[in-house]
Design an enzyme around this catalytic site. Sequence first.
Site, PDB file in Angstrom:
ATOM      1  N   GLN A  57     130.028  35.180   4.816  1.00  0.00           N
ATOM      2  CA  GLN A  57     128.872  34.375   4.412  1.00  0.00           C
ATOM      3  C   GLN A  57     129.320  33.010   3.885  1.00  0.00           C
ATOM      4  O   GLN A  57     128.519  32.090   3.783  1.00  0.00           O
ATOM      5  CB  GLN A  57     128.049  35.114   3.343  1.00  0.00           C
ATOM      6  CG  GLN A  57     127.365  36.368   3.871  1.00  0.00           C
ATOM      7  CD  GLN A  57     126.481  37.058   2.854  1.00  0.00           C
ATOM      8  OE1 GLN A  57     126.634  38.256   2.630  1.00  0.00           O
ATOM      9  NE2 GLN A  57     125.541  36.347   2.238  1.00  0.00           N
ATOM     10  N   ARG A 112     120.343  40.558  -1.742  1.00  0.00           N
ATOM     11  CA  ARG A 112     119.084  39.847  -1.577  1.00  0.00           C
ATOM     12  C   ARG A 112     118.475  39.405  -2.913  1.00  0.00           C
ATOM     13  O   ARG A 112     117.309  39.676  -3.207  1.00  0.00           O
ATOM     14  CB  ARG A 112     118.074  40.679  -0.814  1.00  0.00           C
ATOM     15  CG  ARG A 112     117.164  39.726  -0.045  1.00  0.00           C
ATOM     16  CD  ARG A 112     116.373  40.392   1.016  1.00  0.00           C
ATOM     17  NE  ARG A 112     115.738  39.374   1.825  1.00  0.00           N
ATOM     18  CZ  ARG A 112     115.561  39.454   3.124  1.00  0.00           C
ATOM     19  NH1 ARG A 112     115.979  40.500   3.783  1.00  0.00           N
ATOM     20  NH2 ARG A 112     114.966  38.489   3.783  1.00  0.00           N
ATOM     21  N   CYS A 113     119.290  38.766  -3.695  1.00  0.00           N
ATOM     22  CA  CYS A 113     118.766  38.127  -4.898  1.00  0.00           C
ATOM     23  C   CYS A 113     119.810  37.133  -5.337  1.00  0.00           C
ATOM     24  O   CYS A 113     120.974  37.256  -5.016  1.00  0.00           O
ATOM     25  CB  CYS A 113     118.531  39.120  -6.009  1.00  0.00           C
ATOM     26  SG  CYS A 113     120.008  39.592  -6.884  1.00  0.00           S
ATOM     27  N   GLU A 154     115.227  35.486  -0.606  1.00  0.00           N
ATOM     28  CA  GLU A 154     115.406  36.585  -1.558  1.00  0.00           C
ATOM     29  C   GLU A 154     114.152  36.976  -2.286  1.00  0.00           C
ATOM     30  O   GLU A 154     114.056  38.079  -2.826  1.00  0.00           O
ATOM     31  CB  GLU A 154     116.382  36.125  -2.628  1.00  0.00           C
ATOM     32  CG  GLU A 154     117.644  35.667  -2.039  1.00  0.00           C
ATOM     33  CD  GLU A 154     118.532  35.131  -3.103  1.00  0.00           C
ATOM     34  OE1 GLU A 154     118.043  34.521  -4.058  1.00  0.00           O
ATOM     35  OE2 GLU A 154     119.713  35.348  -2.975  1.00  0.00           O
TER      36      GLU A 154
HETATM   37  N1  PCD Z   1     112.955  28.565   4.943  1.00  0.00           N
HETATM   38  C1  PCD Z   1     111.884  27.777   5.343  1.00  0.00           C
HETATM   39  N2  PCD Z   1     111.165  27.086   4.381  1.00  0.00           N
HETATM   40  C2  PCD Z   1     111.494  27.190   3.094  1.00  0.00           C
HETATM   41  C3  PCD Z   1     112.566  28.004   2.681  1.00  0.00           C
HETATM   42  C4  PCD Z   1     113.288  28.661   3.651  1.00  0.00           C
HETATM   43  O1  PCD Z   1     111.560  27.722   6.525  1.00  0.00           O
HETATM   44  N3  PCD Z   1     110.810  26.522   2.150  1.00  0.00           N
HETATM   45  C5  PCD Z   1     113.763  29.263   5.960  1.00  0.00           C
HETATM   46  C6  PCD Z   1     115.166  28.642   5.995  1.00  0.00           C
HETATM   47  O2  PCD Z   1     115.283  27.592   6.801  1.00  0.00           O
HETATM   48  C7  PCD Z   1     116.036  29.823   6.442  1.00  0.00           C
HETATM   49  C8  PCD Z   1     115.310  31.005   5.819  1.00  0.00           C
HETATM   50  O3  PCD Z   1     113.960  30.600   5.602  1.00  0.00           O
HETATM   51  O4  PCD Z   1     116.032  29.939   7.815  1.00  0.00           O
HETATM   52  C9  PCD Z   1     115.974  31.487   4.493  1.00  0.00           C
HETATM   53  O5  PCD Z   1     116.183  30.363   3.672  1.00  0.00           O
HETATM   54  P1  PCD Z   1     116.752  30.430   2.186  1.00  0.00           P
HETATM   55  O6  PCD Z   1     115.793  31.136   1.303  1.00  0.00           O
HETATM   56  O7  PCD Z   1     117.214  29.093   1.812  1.00  0.00           O
HETATM   57  O8  PCD Z   1     117.999  31.423   2.273  1.00  0.00           O
HETATM   58  P2  PCD Z   1     119.420  31.199   2.989  1.00  0.00           P
HETATM   59  O9  PCD Z   1     120.374  30.657   1.989  1.00  0.00           O
HETATM   60  O10 PCD Z   1     119.260  30.564   4.277  1.00  0.00           O
HETATM   61  O11 PCD Z   1     119.782  32.703   3.291  1.00  0.00           O
HETATM   62  C10 PCD Z   1     120.242  33.543   2.245  1.00  0.00           C
HETATM   63  C11 PCD Z   1     119.259  34.700   2.061  1.00  0.00           C
HETATM   64  C12 PCD Z   1     119.946  35.796   1.284  1.00  0.00           C
HETATM   65  S1  PCD Z   1     120.698  35.410  -0.120  1.00  0.00           S
HETATM   66  C13 PCD Z   1     119.890  37.074   1.690  1.00  0.00           C
HETATM   67  S2  PCD Z   1     120.664  38.245   0.792  1.00  0.00           S
HETATM   68  C14 PCD Z   1     119.140  37.526   2.908  1.00  0.00           C
HETATM   69  C15 PCD Z   1     118.120  36.437   3.277  1.00  0.00           C
HETATM   70  O12 PCD Z   1     118.811  35.189   3.309  1.00  0.00           O
HETATM   71  N4  PCD Z   1     120.057  37.783   3.990  1.00  0.00           N
HETATM   72  C16 PCD Z   1     119.544  37.839   5.262  1.00  0.00           C
HETATM   73  N5  PCD Z   1     117.524  36.705   4.547  1.00  0.00           N
HETATM   74  C17 PCD Z   1     118.262  37.313   5.550  1.00  0.00           C
HETATM   75  N6  PCD Z   1     117.734  37.394   6.766  1.00  0.00           N
HETATM   76  C18 PCD Z   1     118.451  37.979   7.758  1.00  0.00           C
HETATM   77  N7  PCD Z   1     117.895  38.094   8.985  1.00  0.00           N
HETATM   78  N8  PCD Z   1     119.687  38.470   7.540  1.00  0.00           N
HETATM   79  C19 PCD Z   1     120.258  38.399   6.331  1.00  0.00           C
HETATM   80  O13 PCD Z   1     121.488  38.855   6.159  1.00  0.00           O
HETATM   81 MO1  PCD Z   1     122.192  37.173  -0.683  1.00  0.00          MO
HETATM   82  O14 PCD Z   1     122.721  36.422  -2.183  1.00  0.00           O
HETATM   83  O15 PCD Z   1     123.487  37.036   0.334  1.00  0.00           O
HETATM   84  O16 PCD Z   1     122.353  38.814  -1.460  1.00  0.00           O
END
Ligand code: PCD
Length: 805
Positions: free
Chosen positions: A237, A384-385, A760
């Site tokens: 990432q 996802r935060c 997120e």
């Molecule tokens: N957007 C729009 N408008 C606004 C905002 C935003 O349209 N106002 C879009 C953009 O461009 C991109 C998307 O929506 O395409 C997202 O963005 P953002 O909120 O800035 O974010 P980024 O930095 O790009 O990415 C990151 C995130 C995270 S953190 C996670 S866990 C998850 C989510 O992203 N992962 C994933 N989502 C998703 N989807 C998919 N399909 N796969 C994946 O793996 Mo961490 O801290 O790493 O735990």
Amino acid sequence: MNDMTITRAEREAKLEGMGCKRKRVEDIRFTQGKGNYVDDVKLPGMLHGDFVRSPHPHARIKSIDKEKALKVPGVLAVLTAEDLKGVNLAWMPTLAGDVQMVLADGKVLFQNQEVAFVVATDRYAADDGINAVEVEYEALPVLVDPFHAMDPDAPVLREDLAGKTEGAHGPRRHHNHIFEWTVGDRDLTDAAFRKAEVTIKEMISYHRTHPSPLETCQCLCSFDKVKGELTIYGTFQAPHVIRTVVALIAKIPEHKIHVIAPDIGGGFGNKVGAYPGYICAAVASIVTGRPVKWVEDRIENLCATSFARDYHMTTEIAATKEGKVTGLRVHVLADHGAFDACADPSKWPAGFFNIVTGSYDFPTAHLAVDGVYTNKAPGGVAYRCSFRVTEAAYCIERAMDILAQKLGMDPAELRLKNFIRQEQFPYHSALGWEYDSGDYHTAMKKMMEVVDYAGLRREQAEKRAAFQRGETREIMGLGISFFTEIVGAGPSKNCDILGIAMFDSCEIRLHPTGAGIARMGTKSQGQGHETTWAQIIATEIGIPADDIMVEEGNTDTAPYGLGTYGSRSTPVAGAAIAMAARKVKAKAQMIAAYRLEVHEDDLEWDIDGFRVKGLPEKFLGMKDICWIAYNAPPPGMEPGLEAVSYYDPPNMTYPFGAYLCVMDIDVDTGVYKVRRFYALDDCGTRINPMIIEGQVHGGLTEAFAIAMGQEIRYDENGNVVTGSFMDFFLPTAVETPHWETDFTVTPSPHHPIGAKGVGESPNVGGVPAFSNAVNDAFSFLGSTHIQMPHDFWRNWQAAKTLGAV
Ligand code: PCD
């Protein structure tokens, strides 16, 4: 020069710029099996590496015998910690300032820990080799429960830290203590509690879970002895960070390391950190002189590379009897497993958990977080935060419901009463953040209106009465969640990774015919960056999105960036894109002025080119300007049309949202049904509404999984009991509810295009909505808080404990 036959609206539509539901360009290859993932990359002479892993959660290693393994046909090498010591790589630094064993050095500290790395001509031979490695263990007492980690007689886990009273984040009180992090005003907060008319206190746990992307973590390392260069294809990432880390720990000059993150099959925070597999594959390639691939299997992914959450939050709110909050006090016990490998900005041991005051105007607050070691896998990733924000949102959103219950007040009303008001932005929170913008009342009221909140409450009251009369066995819950996220790490004044400021970057290069390429320091894992980044450029400089190719993930060609996680790409790289585009546009304006024989100030921008003010027929389009830039630039001007921007944001962005979950639960079976889920998100300016909707669907599905059953669970002996998809809940289309999405737009005042992150938010807001729905359903039977995850069995247990069955 201007095509007068098409209308302005048609010219604008042709660009497919910001606000357009542009179809995802990457899907053309993803839906036809043409993606190029790490496991698709095959190099001549490639070998495969695989791990011998520990069956014990805590044990001393008495001996490792490789002899038999080395005789297995196809096996070329077996690496152990002793071998890695020769190159000083038996241990590696973690992002959190701790160190972590690459291969077990003297002992193992969690089940499935990496003990030896077997390198063979194919995966099958490697597996046979693994089975032939003989390891003699001596079991040690196991520490599973974080609440007992700091008992005087708790087993010593980290012998390497013996006698160390200082850790990376200050003093350690016990051999299993990692750090204590405190924020806020303790005295003022204690005083607020002394004066409080009403208080609540609850231990709210957010259990251990795992991001489990469909594609596991993997890499392919190839060391070229002649050139002294190391090429690493990996599921990263943050490719540039990986390159810098490898340069620092392997002592290879950074320009001789080529990191390439090809297509990634989901990241969700799992692919931010550096794992033993990467180091072992690199060392194995150096040792054997051949490319070495390492691909995690599902069990390894769930049990070893990274966990998320495991926060146990004792939460107190002080309030007046009218329901105005006056203080918040939280103590978190954070279970980090065997090594503190949390993927947070370096100086933030608990990430941005101090957003825990949420969307409410708390005059004072105090927070303390204690991190402890246990015999569990390391990690602590932001699944996802943005760095522990889902924990914070869950903590405060659950606690507000508990307070409402104690006050006998409607939870929606309590929230409306305590929201930060629109005129208070930019708002300074008691725990130190400056919220950039928000309009909470409007969002909340829209939600309540659309779902007919009052009507749902009436229905619930009727159902409860019917339940009490014995006419139904079903109970109904309404789960409200109003969350504030903090995304866009981040301003260099507060955020760095290993000393590197958390800026991000964009380079735009336009070609003579009016097409171009844009390269970023971010890396999409499925979010659709190839689609949306081109949309920003299209609106900014009037070149159709289809004519811009977006490239990410190759450290040789992309400008340095800190990668994609914490919904930082839009707030940081998205801003860099706009800034780079504006540099290009400024040069284009000089070219246009010269060509149209006017002063630059006499030009105005008009969708896809410059026009002389007051002379609509004098127009020069961007495509023509591109050609001129290469063909006949104004005298004294360099040819070409390109620019780069490195953007250090002045602040984070603070997206927010109002969610509601309507749930029915059968008390006799614990089976629940999500009848309705409404999610209103405000992420400021919306780049691609269709992608946003997809992001919300994905995040809600993960939130649903986490709240309703997904868990990494250990038994009392330290065995992982949820190590495969047989036991680890990953919802399919069958279980996933229907999602209703909605929005308001409150732009970020400091972001060049006003956009905030969104990826997120649905997880952050979703988890409390589900949990509040379950808790709300049971509340009339006398319960205040039921811990997640709320699977059928636990729901049935709750019903039983409350005397309903
Ligand atoms: N957007 C729009 N408008 C606004 C905002 C935003 O349209 N106002 C879009 C953009 O461009 C991109 C998307 O929506 O395409 C997202 O963005 P953002 O909120 O800035 O974010 P980024 O930095 O790009 O990415 C990151 C995130 C995270 S953190 C996670 S866990 C998850 C989510 O992203 N992962 C994933 N989502 C998703 N989807 C998919 N399909 N796969 C994946 O793996 Mo961490 O801290 O790493 O735990």
